[in-house]
Scaffold this active site. Structure first.
Site, PDB file in Angstrom:
ATOM      1  N   SER A   8       0.839  -1.199   0.000  1.00 53.20           N
ATOM      2  CA  SER A   8       0.000   0.000   0.000  1.00 53.20           C
ATOM      3  C   SER A   8       0.871   1.245   0.000  1.00 53.20           C
ATOM      4  CB  SER A   8      -0.911   0.008   1.231  1.00 53.20           C
ATOM      5  OG  SER A   8      -1.574   1.251   1.328  1.00 53.20           O
ATOM      6  N   HIS A  33      -0.927  -1.458  -4.156  1.00 48.62           N
ATOM      7  CA  HIS A  33      -2.270  -1.118  -3.680  1.00 48.62           C
ATOM      8  C   HIS A  33      -2.395   0.398  -3.552  1.00 48.62           C
ATOM      9  CE1 HIS A  33      -6.013  -2.274  -1.561  1.00 48.62           C
ATOM     10  NE2 HIS A  33      -5.803  -1.180  -0.830  1.00 48.62           N
ATOM     11  N   ASP A  35      -4.785   3.310  -2.185  1.00 50.16           N
ATOM     12  CA  ASP A  35      -5.930   3.684  -1.357  1.00 50.16           C
ATOM     13  C   ASP A  35      -6.406   5.066  -1.793  1.00 50.16           C
ATOM     14  OD1 ASP A  35      -6.259   1.485   0.549  1.00 50.16           O
ATOM     15  OD2 ASP A  35      -4.256   2.041   1.226  1.00 50.16           O
ATOM     16  N   MET A  37      -8.860   8.039  -1.454  1.00 45.54           N
ATOM     17  CA  MET A  37      -9.786   8.642  -0.487  1.00 45.54           C
ATOM     18  C   MET A  37     -10.158  10.038  -0.940  1.00 45.54           C
ATOM     19  SD  MET A  37      -7.849   7.485   3.022  1.00 45.54           S
ATOM     20  CE  MET A  37      -6.967   5.925   3.127  1.00 45.54           C
ATOM     21  N   HIS A  67      -8.226   0.714  -4.651  1.00 44.56           N
ATOM     22  CA  HIS A  67      -9.277   0.589  -3.637  1.00 44.56           C
ATOM     23  C   HIS A  67      -9.929   1.955  -3.474  1.00 44.56           C
ATOM     24  CE1 HIS A  67     -10.240   0.078   0.939  1.00 44.56           C
ATOM     25  NE2 HIS A  67     -11.330   0.092   0.200  1.00 44.56           N
ATOM     26  N   MET A  69     -12.153   4.452  -1.788  1.00 41.19           N
ATOM     27  CA  MET A  69     -12.875   4.873  -0.584  1.00 41.19           C
ATOM     28  C   MET A  69     -13.418   6.254  -0.893  1.00 41.19           C
ATOM     29  SD  MET A  69     -10.312   3.418   2.360  1.00 41.19           S
ATOM     30  CE  MET A  69      -8.849   3.349   1.315  1.00 41.19           C
ATOM     31  N   MET A 138     -11.710  -4.950   5.292  1.00 42.94           N
ATOM     32  CA  MET A 138     -10.962  -3.962   6.059  1.00 42.94           C
ATOM     33  C   MET A 138     -10.809  -4.460   7.490  1.00 42.94           C
ATOM     34  SD  MET A 138     -10.208  -1.657   3.918  1.00 42.94           S
ATOM     35  CE  MET A 138      -9.478  -0.514   5.106  1.00 42.94           C
ATOM     36  N   PHE A 144      -7.269   6.128   7.426  1.00 43.83           N
ATOM     37  CA  PHE A 144      -5.905   6.486   7.792  1.00 43.83           C
ATOM     38  C   PHE A 144      -5.034   5.238   7.874  1.00 43.83           C
ATOM     39  CE2 PHE A 144      -8.649   9.755   9.539  1.00 43.83           C
ATOM     40  CZ  PHE A 144      -8.028  10.915   9.099  1.00 43.83           C
ATOM     41  N   ASP A 176      -6.918  -5.818   4.640  1.00 39.10           N
ATOM     42  CA  ASP A 176      -6.206  -4.539   4.607  1.00 39.10           C
ATOM     43  C   ASP A 176      -6.353  -3.834   5.949  1.00 39.10           C
ATOM     44  OD1 ASP A 176      -5.199  -2.014   4.136  1.00 39.10           O
ATOM     45  OD2 ASP A 176      -6.513  -1.550   2.458  1.00 39.10           O
TER      46      ASP A 176
END
Length: 228
Positions: A8, A33, A35, A37, A67, A69, A138, A144, A176
């Site tokens: 990540s 990965h 993330d 957001m 991913h 979010m 998750m 965070f 994750d």
């Protein structure tokens, strides 16, 4: 599924991201990965499609697992597919039409995934197993990096493994959040095959030491071999 460590980049040094990812892949990580957001679905703001595109331009050819979010998801699905994502995973509550969003990912030649927060039921997976390549669980509340693994998620990993095995579909079970050397074996024993690791990986080296990931990835892999 063969066990895979997915690095990540949320915990990487973004000032030298291409080199960071090169080094972690050479040390044995199998996937990257991202993330994503949006400061709405979760209280943080991270990467956009240009980061994914930049990694591809840098020469990264490993699978890039995006991913989301974020909400809404469909515009981002299109942008990340165009930027070079291999797979795109989203949270079902972030779209009004889960099946339609999964169909969009497939139309854009990416693998499909659904992500579930620690307290979110997996019931939806029973109906959609034939549409999925990835189930992402998750093990922290999203938003965070650097959080502590939530222990009750291990039961959920076992539930997910039983569900996948019963479906007979080739679905990756990805976990994750808070995974480190001292708990990765338990997560694997519960049934996971893909392990998203950020601070538990990038926190172990300095960018001036290109071999710094070797030790931690070797240790993580040894724990997987020992317990699987």
């Amino acid at each position: 599924m063969n066990a895979a460590i997915s690095a990540s980049i949320l915990a990487a040094d973004v000032a030298c991201l291409g080199d960071e990812v090169d080094h972690v892949l050479l040390s044995g990580a199998g996937r990257v990965h991202l993330d994503v957001m949006d400061h709405h679905y979760v209280p943080n703001l991270t990467f956009g499609p240009l980061v994914c595109e930049g990694l591809r331009r840098h020469g990264i050819d490993a699978p890039i697992d995006v991913h989301l979010m974020a909400k809404p998801v469909d515009p981002l699905i299109r942008e990340f597919a165009a930027a070079g994502a291999t797979s795109i995973t989203f949270h079902p509550e972030a779209t009004d039409h889960v099946d339609r969003s999964l169909g969009l990912i497939r139309e854009l030649d990416c693998q499909c995934g659904l992500a579930f927060n620690p307290a979110t039921s997996l019931d939806l997976c029973r109906q959609l197993a034939s549409r999925l390549d990835i189930i992402l669980l998750m093990s922290v509340n999203p938003g965070f990096g650097g959080q502590v693994f939530i222990d009750y998620v291990l039961d959920k990993v076992s539930e997910g493994r039983q569900m996948i095995d019963a479906s007979r579909y080739a679905i990756r079970l990805e976990v994750d959040g808070g995974i480190k050397e001292d708990n990765i074996a338990a997560v694997a024993k519960a049934g996971a095959d893909t392990f998203v690791i950020g601070s538990g990986l990038f926190g172990y080296r300095q960018i001036k030491d290109p071999n710094g990931y070797d030790t931690v990835i070797s240790a993580l892999s040894a724990r997987l071999t020992e317990k699987r």
